[in-house]
Design a protein around this motif. Structure first.
Motif, PDB file in Angstrom:
ATOM      1  N   ALA A 255       0.831  -1.205   0.000  1.00 21.14           N
ATOM      2  CA  ALA A 255       0.000   0.000   0.000  1.00 21.14           C
ATOM      3  C   ALA A 255       0.865   1.253   0.000  1.00 21.14           C
ATOM      4  O   ALA A 255       0.541   2.247  -0.673  1.00 21.14           O
ATOM      5  CB  ALA A 255      -0.917  -0.013   1.217  1.00 21.14           C
ATOM      6  N   LEU A 256       1.970   1.212   0.727  1.00 19.06           N
ATOM      7  CA  LEU A 256       2.886   2.355   0.767  1.00 19.06           C
ATOM      8  C   LEU A 256       3.449   2.642  -0.627  1.00 19.06           C
ATOM      9  O   LEU A 256       3.557   3.801  -1.038  1.00 19.06           O
ATOM     10  CB  LEU A 256       4.005   2.065   1.767  1.00 19.06           C
ATOM     11  CG  LEU A 256       5.011   3.175   2.033  1.00 19.06           C
ATOM     12  CD1 LEU A 256       4.326   4.443   2.520  1.00 19.06           C
ATOM     13  CD2 LEU A 256       6.052   2.701   3.061  1.00 19.06           C
ATOM     14  N   HIS A 257       3.771   1.589  -1.377  1.00 24.24           N
ATOM     15  CA  HIS A 257       4.246   1.758  -2.761  1.00 24.24           C
ATOM     16  C   HIS A 257       3.165   2.421  -3.619  1.00 24.24           C
ATOM     17  O   HIS A 257       3.454   3.334  -4.403  1.00 24.24           O
ATOM     18  CB  HIS A 257       4.613   0.400  -3.365  1.00 24.24           C
ATOM     19  CG  HIS A 257       5.946  -0.110  -2.941  1.00 24.24           C
ATOM     20  ND1 HIS A 257       7.131   0.485  -3.307  1.00 24.24           N
ATOM     21  CD2 HIS A 257       6.290  -1.184  -2.184  1.00 24.24           C
ATOM     22  CE1 HIS A 257       8.148  -0.191  -2.791  1.00 24.24           C
ATOM     23  NE2 HIS A 257       7.662  -1.201  -2.100  1.00 24.24           N
ATOM     24  N   ALA A 258       1.917   1.948  -3.473  1.00 27.30           N
ATOM     25  CA  ALA A 258       0.834   2.488  -4.294  1.00 27.30           C
ATOM     26  C   ALA A 258       0.573   3.959  -3.977  1.00 27.30           C
ATOM     27  O   ALA A 258       0.275   4.758  -4.875  1.00 27.30           O
ATOM     28  CB  ALA A 258      -0.440   1.673  -4.069  1.00 27.30           C
ATOM     29  N   VAL A 259       0.693   4.326  -2.712  1.00 18.29           N
ATOM     30  CA  VAL A 259       0.509   5.720  -2.310  1.00 18.29           C
ATOM     31  C   VAL A 259       1.559   6.602  -2.978  1.00 18.29           C
ATOM     32  O   VAL A 259       1.246   7.677  -3.519  1.00 18.29           O
ATOM     33  CB  VAL A 259       0.568   5.842  -0.773  1.00 18.29           C
ATOM     34  CG1 VAL A 259       0.732   7.305  -0.336  1.00 18.29           C
ATOM     35  CG2 VAL A 259      -0.688   5.255  -0.146  1.00 18.29           C
ATOM     36  N   ARG A 260       2.790   6.165  -2.978  1.00 23.95           N
ATOM     37  CA  ARG A 260       3.862   6.927  -3.631  1.00 23.95           C
ATOM     38  C   ARG A 260       3.627   7.032  -5.133  1.00 23.95           C
ATOM     39  O   ARG A 260       3.825   8.099  -5.741  1.00 23.95           O
ATOM     40  CB  ARG A 260       5.211   6.258  -3.365  1.00 23.95           C
ATOM     41  CG  ARG A 260       5.725   6.439  -1.955  1.00 23.95           C
ATOM     42  CD  ARG A 260       7.007   5.679  -1.804  1.00 23.95           C
ATOM     43  NE  ARG A 260       7.573   5.814  -0.487  1.00 23.95           N
ATOM     44  CZ  ARG A 260       8.521   4.995  -0.004  1.00 23.95           C
ATOM     45  NH1 ARG A 260       8.953   3.995  -0.745  1.00 23.95           N
ATOM     46  NH2 ARG A 260       9.004   5.190   1.207  1.00 23.95           N
ATOM     47  N   GLU A 261       3.231   5.914  -5.743  1.00 22.31           N
ATOM     48  CA  GLU A 261       2.993   5.912  -7.188  1.00 22.31           C
ATOM     49  C   GLU A 261       1.866   6.871  -7.578  1.00 22.31           C
ATOM     50  O   GLU A 261       1.841   7.382  -8.698  1.00 22.31           O
ATOM     51  CB  GLU A 261       2.664   4.491  -7.647  1.00 22.31           C
ATOM     52  CG  GLU A 261       3.856   3.541  -7.589  1.00 22.31           C
ATOM     53  CD  GLU A 261       3.466   2.092  -7.826  1.00 22.31           C
ATOM     54  OE1 GLU A 261       4.376   1.250  -7.966  1.00 22.31           O
ATOM     55  OE2 GLU A 261       2.250   1.795  -7.853  1.00 22.31           O
ATOM     56  N   ALA A 262       0.956   7.105  -6.645  1.00 23.95           N
ATOM     57  CA  ALA A 262      -0.150   8.021  -6.909  1.00 23.95           C
ATOM     58  C   ALA A 262       0.234   9.479  -6.640  1.00 23.95           C
ATOM     59  O   ALA A 262      -0.619  10.375  -6.754  1.00 23.95           O
ATOM     60  CB  ALA A 262      -1.347   7.640  -6.048  1.00 23.95           C
ATOM     61  N   GLY A 263       1.507   9.706  -6.268  1.00 31.29           N
ATOM     62  CA  GLY A 263       1.964  11.065  -6.004  1.00 31.29           C
ATOM     63  C   GLY A 263       1.548  11.598  -4.648  1.00 31.29           C
ATOM     64  O   GLY A 263       1.544  12.816  -4.421  1.00 31.29           O
ATOM     65  N   LEU A 264       1.205  10.691  -3.734  1.00 31.04           N
ATOM     66  CA  LEU A 264       0.770  11.074  -2.396  1.00 31.04           C
ATOM     67  C   LEU A 264       1.882  10.799  -1.390  1.00 31.04           C
ATOM     68  O   LEU A 264       2.816  10.033  -1.659  1.00 31.04           O
ATOM     69  CB  LEU A 264      -0.487  10.296  -1.999  1.00 31.04           C
ATOM     70  CG  LEU A 264      -1.696  10.470  -2.925  1.00 31.04           C
ATOM     71  CD1 LEU A 264      -2.783   9.466  -2.574  1.00 31.04           C
ATOM     72  CD2 LEU A 264      -2.230  11.894  -2.849  1.00 31.04           C
ATOM     73  N   ASN A 265       1.765  11.411  -0.223  1.00 27.66           N
ATOM     74  CA  ASN A 265       2.751  11.231   0.839  1.00 27.66           C
ATOM     75  C   ASN A 265       2.132  10.500   2.025  1.00 27.66           C
ATOM     76  O   ASN A 265       0.946  10.660   2.325  1.00 27.66           O
ATOM     77  CB  ASN A 265       3.287  12.593   1.311  1.00 27.66           C
ATOM     78  CG  ASN A 265       4.081  13.307   0.237  1.00 27.66           C
ATOM     79  OD1 ASN A 265       4.900  12.698  -0.460  1.00 27.66           O
ATOM     80  ND2 ASN A 265       3.844  14.607   0.078  1.00 27.66           N
ATOM     81  N   CYS A 266       2.981   9.722   2.694  1.00 29.08           N
ATOM     82  CA  CYS A 266       2.582   9.007   3.910  1.00 29.08           C
ATOM     83  C   CYS A 266       3.471   9.502   5.057  1.00 29.08           C
ATOM     84  O   CYS A 266       4.703   9.496   4.919  1.00 29.08           O
ATOM     85  CB  CYS A 266       2.745   7.502   3.727  1.00 29.08           C
ATOM     86  SG  CYS A 266       2.351   6.517   5.195  1.00 29.08           S
ATOM     87  N   PRO A 267       2.900   9.969   6.167  1.00 29.18           N
ATOM     88  CA  PRO A 267       1.489   9.897   6.566  1.00 29.18           C
ATOM     89  C   PRO A 267       0.679  11.153   6.293  1.00 29.18           C
ATOM     90  O   PRO A 267      -0.482  11.226   6.711  1.00 29.18           O
ATOM     91  CB  PRO A 267       1.614   9.683   8.073  1.00 29.18           C
ATOM     92  CG  PRO A 267       2.807  10.491   8.459  1.00 29.18           C
ATOM     93  CD  PRO A 267       3.772  10.357   7.298  1.00 29.18           C
ATOM     94  N   GLU A 268       1.259  12.160   5.620  1.00 26.79           N
ATOM     95  CA  GLU A 268       0.569  13.443   5.458  1.00 26.79           C
ATOM     96  C   GLU A 268      -0.746  13.300   4.702  1.00 26.79           C
ATOM     97  O   GLU A 268      -1.778  13.863   5.110  1.00 26.79           O
ATOM     98  CB  GLU A 268       1.475  14.448   4.733  1.00 26.79           C
ATOM     99  CG  GLU A 268       2.696  14.869   5.539  1.00 26.79           C
ATOM    100  CD  GLU A 268       3.835  13.862   5.441  1.00 26.79           C
ATOM    101  OE1 GLU A 268       4.852  14.083   6.122  1.00 26.79           O
ATOM    102  OE2 GLU A 268       3.710  12.870   4.671  1.00 26.79           O
ATOM    103  N   ASP A 269      -0.743  12.559   3.582  1.00 23.02           N
ATOM    104  CA  ASP A 269      -1.957  12.385   2.785  1.00 23.02           C
ATOM    105  C   ASP A 269      -2.717  11.121   3.182  1.00 23.02           C
ATOM    106  O   ASP A 269      -3.942  11.129   3.313  1.00 23.02           O
ATOM    107  CB  ASP A 269      -1.608  12.321   1.296  1.00 23.02           C
ATOM    108  CG  ASP A 269      -0.942  13.596   0.809  1.00 23.02           C
ATOM    109  OD1 ASP A 269      -1.429  14.686   1.166  1.00 23.02           O
ATOM    110  OD2 ASP A 269       0.074  13.503   0.095  1.00 23.02           O
ATOM    111  N   VAL A 270      -1.989  10.030   3.308  1.00 21.20           N
ATOM    112  CA  VAL A 270      -2.572   8.743   3.688  1.00 21.20           C
ATOM    113  C   VAL A 270      -1.706   8.137   4.784  1.00 21.20           C
ATOM    114  O   VAL A 270      -0.514   7.894   4.576  1.00 21.20           O
ATOM    115  CB  VAL A 270      -2.641   7.768   2.492  1.00 21.20           C
ATOM    116  CG1 VAL A 270      -3.299   6.455   2.933  1.00 21.20           C
ATOM    117  CG2 VAL A 270      -3.384   8.379   1.325  1.00 21.20           C
ATOM    118  N   ALA A 271      -2.297   7.900   5.946  1.00 22.18           N
ATOM    119  CA  ALA A 271      -1.599   7.203   7.025  1.00 22.18           C
ATOM    120  C   ALA A 271      -1.828   5.698   6.858  1.00 22.18           C
ATOM    121  O   ALA A 271      -2.882   5.270   6.375  1.00 22.18           O
ATOM    122  CB  ALA A 271      -2.114   7.676   8.379  1.00 22.18           C
ATOM    123  N   ILE A 272      -0.827   4.889   7.243  1.00 26.55           N
ATOM    124  CA  ILE A 272      -0.917   3.435   7.056  1.00 26.55           C
ATOM    125  C   ILE A 272      -0.504   2.724   8.341  1.00 26.55           C
ATOM    126  O   ILE A 272       0.517   3.056   8.950  1.00 26.55           O
ATOM    127  CB  ILE A 272      -0.021   2.964   5.890  1.00 26.55           C
ATOM    128  CG1 ILE A 272      -0.479   3.596   4.575  1.00 26.55           C
ATOM    129  CG2 ILE A 272      -0.034   1.435   5.779  1.00 26.55           C
ATOM    130  CD1 ILE A 272       0.418   3.275   3.391  1.00 26.55           C
TER     131      ILE A 272
END
Length: 348
Positions: A255-272
């Motif tokens: 999921a962390l890989h997919a978040v990055r591929e979508a141009g999003l940041n973790c945990p700022e945009d999506v926390a996991i």
């Protein structure tokens, strides 16, 4: 020390200490559900007689092969590799050997491995069951200890597992404290007991906290990095969730890989938040905050229970070991890194 210390068995220690042989087995295996008085009596009898712990292993293997089987579903998954390591460490201390089989979550492969275990004349077996029947081993009367959530389907057999409900609650309490609210879920095969327990625990917690659980978002996938990546991509198509709780660490890393591929940041945009506590979670960027299962301890405790079962102890319990929260970087920071641990539960 007595002159015949080398021939002593747990039956002799039971007689000397005035307790049952099952109590002696529990004391020798380090079980918690023993009174201090009984523990004192057994300890004094052991010291006075010269009985040594490895005499137990020697007596277990009298006329036996000195080998036990371990059947797990995925040796490539770091969680199951750690379980195997725990069982092997405990076996080495008792001068026993472990034969490891991998089912790949395949019922037919599991059936063939169970047949191989009976043909190998193992003294006993530790099994994470994939299918609903263990006929091959049941007919052969091989002593069994089960591990994992699937053991719930066989309440008549002793088992060791992690407390999934406690672990889920621990993770969700962390999300509440961070103000993140109800998470979207990445989960595995809908036919597995672990998935049912995981989702059920989330729904129960959410209902108690006023979350709209009828709107709970979840995506099924394989318990692998790629499975988590694909499930997360599907989840993102329906809108970006503020927080995701994955049913294992491999899915969380995907999921962390997919978040990055979508141009999003973790945990700022999506926390996991992950679940398992595998070593790979330490080296991701950012490090994965996860609920850690006591994987190595599960393997060790399972071997200890199996030793008691082989020795003829019929009073072998079900053990539910607590999970811990390991803070890293995929959830918003609160007071800094720390570990929160639960309490062990044993049921006879």
């Amino acid at each position: 020390m007595t002159d015949n210390a080398a021939s002593l068995t747990i039956i002799d220690i039971a007689r000397l200490s005035g307790v049952s042989k099952s109590t002696v087995s529990r004391v020798l295996s380090g079980a918690e559900n023993v009174s201090e008085e009984a523990r004192r009596k057994v300890t004094e009898a052991v010291e006075a007689s010269g009985f040594r712990r490895n005499e137990l292993a020697r007596s277990l293997r009298s006329g036996r092969t000195g080998m036990v089987g371990l059947l797990i579903p995925d040796i490539a998954n770091p969680f199951w590799a750690e379980v195997a390591r725990g069982a092997q460490d405990a076996a080495t201390e008792e001068m026993a050997s472990v034969l490891i089989f991998n089912s790949d979550w395949d019922p037919e492969r599991e059936r063939r491995h169970l047949m191989a275990l009976t043909q190998s004349r193992v003294d006993g077996a530790i099994v994470n069951p994939v299918q609903n029947g263990l006929d091959e081993l049941s007919r052969s009367q091989v002593p069994l200890v089960l591990i994992g959530s699937s053991a719930e389907r066989f309440p008549e057999l002793p088992s060791v597992g992690s407390d999934i409900t406690q672990g889920v609650q621990l993770g969700l309490e962390r999300l509440v404290q961070a103000g993140l609210g109800m998470p979207a879920l990445l989960v595995g095969d809908p036919h597995r007991t672990a998935r049912e327990r995981f989702v059920g625990a989330v729904r129960e917690f959410g209902a108690a906290h006023g979350w709209p659980v009828e709107a709970l978002r979840l995506q099924d996938g394989h318990y692998t990095i790629e499975g988590g990546r694909e499930a997360m991509k599907r989840l993102l198509q329906g809108g970006v969730p503020r927080v995701v709780f994955a049913a294992n660490d491999m899915m969380a890393l995907g999921a962390l890989h997919a978040v990055r591929e979508a141009g999003l940041n973790c945990p700022e945009d999506v926390a996991i938040l992950g679940f398992d506590g595998t070593p790979a979670a330490e080296v991701s960027m950012p490090g994965l905050t996860t609920i850690m299962k006591p994987s190595r301890d599960i393997g060790r405790r399972a071997f200890e229970l199996l030793s008691r079962k082989i020795a003829g102890d019929e009073d072998v319990p079900h053990m539910s070991l607590p999970c811990s929260l390991v803070e890293r970087g995929t959830l918003p920071t609160r007071e800094g890194p720390r570990v929160v641990r639960g309490e062990e539960r044993t049921a006879t």
